[in-house]
Design an enzyme around this catalytic site. Structure first.
Site, PDB file in Angstrom:
ATOM      1  CB  ALA A  48      -0.536   4.862   6.234  1.00  0.00           C
ATOM      2  N   GLY A  49       1.326   4.220   3.851  1.00  0.00           N
ATOM      3  CA  GLY A  49       2.360   3.385   3.249  1.00  0.00           C
ATOM      4  C   GLY A  49       3.446   4.193   2.564  1.00  0.00           C
ATOM      5  N   GLY A  91      -0.414   4.638  -0.179  1.00  0.00           N
ATOM      6  CA  GLY A  91      -1.136   5.874   0.082  1.00  0.00           C
ATOM      7  C   GLY A  91      -0.372   6.701   1.099  1.00  0.00           C
ATOM      8  CG  HIS A 138     -18.693  11.882   5.185  1.00  0.00           C
ATOM      9  ND1 HIS A 138     -19.354  13.056   4.925  1.00  0.00           N
ATOM     10  CD2 HIS A 138     -17.417  12.231   5.465  1.00  0.00           C
ATOM     11  CE1 HIS A 138     -18.505  14.066   5.040  1.00  0.00           C
ATOM     12  NE2 HIS A 138     -17.321  13.588   5.375  1.00  0.00           N
ATOM     13  CG  LEU A 182      -5.982  13.469   5.145  1.00  0.00           C
ATOM     14  CD1 LEU A 182      -5.880  14.778   4.355  1.00  0.00           C
ATOM     15  CD2 LEU A 182      -5.846  12.290   4.204  1.00  0.00           C
ATOM     16  NE  ARG A 199     -16.281  13.363   8.595  1.00  0.00           N
ATOM     17  CZ  ARG A 199     -15.167  13.075   7.948  1.00  0.00           C
ATOM     18  NH1 ARG A 199     -14.745  11.827   7.894  1.00  0.00           N
ATOM     19  NH2 ARG A 199     -14.471  14.024   7.365  1.00  0.00           N
ATOM     20  N   GLY A 235       0.838  -1.195   0.000  1.00  0.00           N
ATOM     21  CA  GLY A 235       0.000   0.000   0.000  1.00  0.00           C
ATOM     22  C   GLY A 235       0.869   1.239   0.000  1.00  0.00           C
TER      23      GLY A 235
END
Length: 667
Positions: A45-46, A43, A267, A470, A338, A41
């Site tokens: 984090a990765g 994104g 959401h 994030l 939310r 991954g």
């Protein structure tokens, strides 16, 4: 059942992380050159983890199923990233961010992890600014902030409505630097299909080259899973269509406990479903709730007239509008968390006040903000006696500066101008707070296998506050995992390269090949999407925004039947030795069909309502979530025992020593 050891260090809360970093083992820079790490991954984090580990000197291999790490779903995040820098001077602090996150998660997250997240949050902003991330700035040059739901301060840093994209480009640039140095080997269009365990430790993966179809063996001294959440178990969600649970589920079946699968976030500000033709839903950023007011008609006949197109929302008098969030939650208004906003919207629509053709939408209206900003600009520019049209023109320019790309996206999808008429929104599946169980070091129950970002469960409890995804992904990748993984790898400095000729690799590859053969050779009559859509409807109708015992028991039974039908009647065209997106989907849906059952089992066992988990039997007289702290103040971590229905529950008790546990209220 066992009581899990979270390996939280001792000492005062504010000193735990510093003390832990001082106590853990380090790896000599010369030895890091001999240690391999796989990151699955790429994104936020990765990508941040891979770049940082390679910068430290480790040899890193990265894997993503997209053709570029830039296509990770992190790119879709719009609204911003939280950090306790207190640029606004409005009372924010590390403790306040910690408190808001714990409260927002309805007191179902690990206290020590959340404090660490708040503590390192300010470092993330500095890191990203140094990388060139173009955060919005105030006139004086400081970074600008806006508010998000569940807080009373402005701590969200943003880059228009493209924050995820800009942060991902920062991490991707850092990765590219390491690729150029030869410290990262990037494997794009590769999907991890199994974890390889040797002598009880994670030592590699089996990946499929999605272009040639070839199965590949890759070894390492440690494996990091950072593949995002599992919201696509609902079929329709705000996730990218390729987002899946496969990597997380494969390590779960190899021994990694899966925690709190029922904690899934709905959401409140998504573009409503328009029909059965859709394959995904589109999110409108929560940042819009800073200036947009949410309402439905007060009278049911007005709602029906709007549904039928006989009445335009702009023609409805102010006194005939119900700004229900402002009415029910005066302290937070439209910026409630939310889960609270989503349930309130569903309640109004279920009562017959929805405003689109299906009755499943509410309005998000910017008219008041446009006029307010317009008057401010007119005053600043000393425009005397401006007309209403001029004020509106000036105000629309301000809104365009703040949210322009979001308004443009809405108009392209819905074909209505949101500057002139209110947006229509409705709740949809978005983020998953549940995920792979990890300890304080982000290590799973498999030694040497780590999990970061949305793929793990650790920081958000039963509900995530906006702009915290994030924050967690980058905190894990830049500032947590690079320290903690060294403590484990310090024992591997003499191990040497891990051979892929070991029998464990051969066995794992053989198992995957058998699954692929079975799917390709299955003489079924139904497409993969047929089963995925059916699963999604079961999940949404019986395991969605609200749940009850009867529906959950039915869902468990129906998902089991659907899984059996899938393996008997799915048809996968093509072969495995070629580009075959249907085969890729089939493998992922097979995992969703197992996860869905565990999801419902977890929701059934938790006889309370908290955050995104709302059991209809457990609610207050006012329709709010009713927790049971005496019996359910724990993380539910499930161990795989050959079948989702046979999973064994393990508990991690949650102890709050630095925060008062009380009924969550935003009134």
């Amino acid at each position: 059942m066992s009581i899990l050891n979270s390996k939280v260090p001792s000492g005062p809360l504010s000193e735990k992380w510093t003390k832990h970093k001082n106590d853990i083992n380090l790896v000599n820079p010369a030895n890091k050159r001999n240690i391999d790490v796989i990151v699955v991954g790429t994104g936020l984090a990765g990508g941040s983890a891979a770049a940082t580990l390679a910068e430290l000197g480790y040899n890193v291999k990265t894997f993503c199923y997209q053709d570029s790490p830039r296509r990770a779903h992190s790119i879709a995040a719009q609204g911003g990233i939280n950090a306790a820098k207190n640029y606004q001077g409005d009372g924010d602090s590390t403790y306040r961010l910690f408190y808001d996150t714990i409260k927002g998660g309805d007191y179902r997250s690990r206290e020590e992890n959340v404090y660490r997240l708040a503590e390192v949050s300010a470092n993330i902003i500095d890191q990203c600014v140094a990388q060139g991330v173009p955060f919005a700035r105030e006139y004086g040059g400081l970074l600008d902030n806006r508010s998000f739901g569940g807080v009373l301060v402005s701590r969200t840093f943003y880059a228009k409505g493209q924050t995820g994209q800009q942060l991902l480009l920062g991490a991707y640039s850092a990765m590219n630097r390491q690729i150029n140095r030869g410290k990262i080997k990037s494997y794009t269009r590769h999907e991890m299909l199994d974890l390889v365990i040797v002598d009880g430790k994670a030592r590699g993966i089996i990946a499929r080259d999605m272009v040639t179809g070839e199965l590949e063996r890759h070894s390492a001294h440690a494996v990091v899973i950072a593949t995002g959440g599992y919201g696509n178990v609902f079929y329709l969600s705000t996730n990218a269509m390729g987002s899946n649970v496969t990597a997380s589920w494969k390590i779960h079946k190899r021994g990694a406990f899966f925690a709190n699968p029922c904690y899934t976030q709905i959401h409140p500000t998504c573009i409503p479903v328009s029909g059965d033709h859709q394959s995904k839903l589109t999110l409108m950023s929560e940042s819009l709730r800073n200036d947009g007011r949410i309402w439905v008609p007060k009278k049911q006949e007005d709602a029906e007239a709007i549904q039928q197109g006989k009445l335009k929302p702009v023609d409805l008098a102010e006194e005939d509008r119900d700004y229900y969030l402002e009415r029910r939650y005066p302290s937070f208004g439209n910026l409630v968390p939310r889960d609270v906003a989503s349930r309130a919207a569903k309640e109004r629509c279920d009562a017959g006040f929805g405003v689109n053709k299906t009755g499943e939408a509410v309005f998000l209206d910017f008219a008041a903000a446009i006029m307010r900003y317009g008057k401010e600009v007119a005053a600043v520019e000393h425009i005397e006696n401006p007309s209403e049209e001029k004020i509106r023109e000036l105000g629309e320019k301000v809104i365009e500066t703040k949210y322009g790309n979001l308004f443009q996206m809405y108009e392209k999808i819905v074909d209505e101008n949101p500057y002139k008429t209110p947006m229509m929104i409705y709740p949809a599946v978005h983020y998953t707070m549940g995920g792979v169980w990890v300890d304080y070091n982000l290590e799973t129950t498999i030694p040497g296998c780590y999990c970061a970002g949305e793929a793990n469960y650790s920081d958000h409890g039963a509900n995530r506050l906006g702009a915290s995804a994030l924050m967690q992904g980058l905190a894990d990748g830049y500032f947590v995992l690079p320290y903690t993984i060294g403590d484990y790898l310090a024992d591997d400095i003499r191990t040497g390269p891990i051979s892929t000729d070991l029998p464990e690799f051969a066995e794992a590859e053989k198992n995957i090949q058998e699954q692929l053969d079975k799917l390709i050779n299955n003489e079924g009559s139904k497409s993969v999407d047929h089963f995925h859509k059916r699963l999604g409807k079961i999940m949404w109708n019986k395991v969605g925004m609200s749940r009850n015992e009867k529906g959950l028991k039915e869902a468990i039974s129906e998902i089991r039947e659907l899984r059996e039908a899938f393996w008997k009647d799915v048809r996968v065209p093509g072969d495995y030795n070629e580009v075959n997106p249907e085969l890729e989907k089939a493998m992922r849906v097979a995992d969703f069909l197992e996860l869905g059952e565990l999801f419902a089992i977890d929701a059934l066992h938790r006889n309370e309502s908290c955050g995104g988990h709302f059991r209809e039997e457990y609610q207050t007289e006012e329709g709010e979530a009713l927790r049971d702290d005496e019996n359910f103040m724990y993380t539910a971590a499930w161990e795989f025992k050959g079948d989702p229905g046979k999973a064994v529950l393990h508990k991690e008790e949650l102890n709050y020593e630095n925060i008062e546990v009380k009924t969550r209220s935003y009134k």
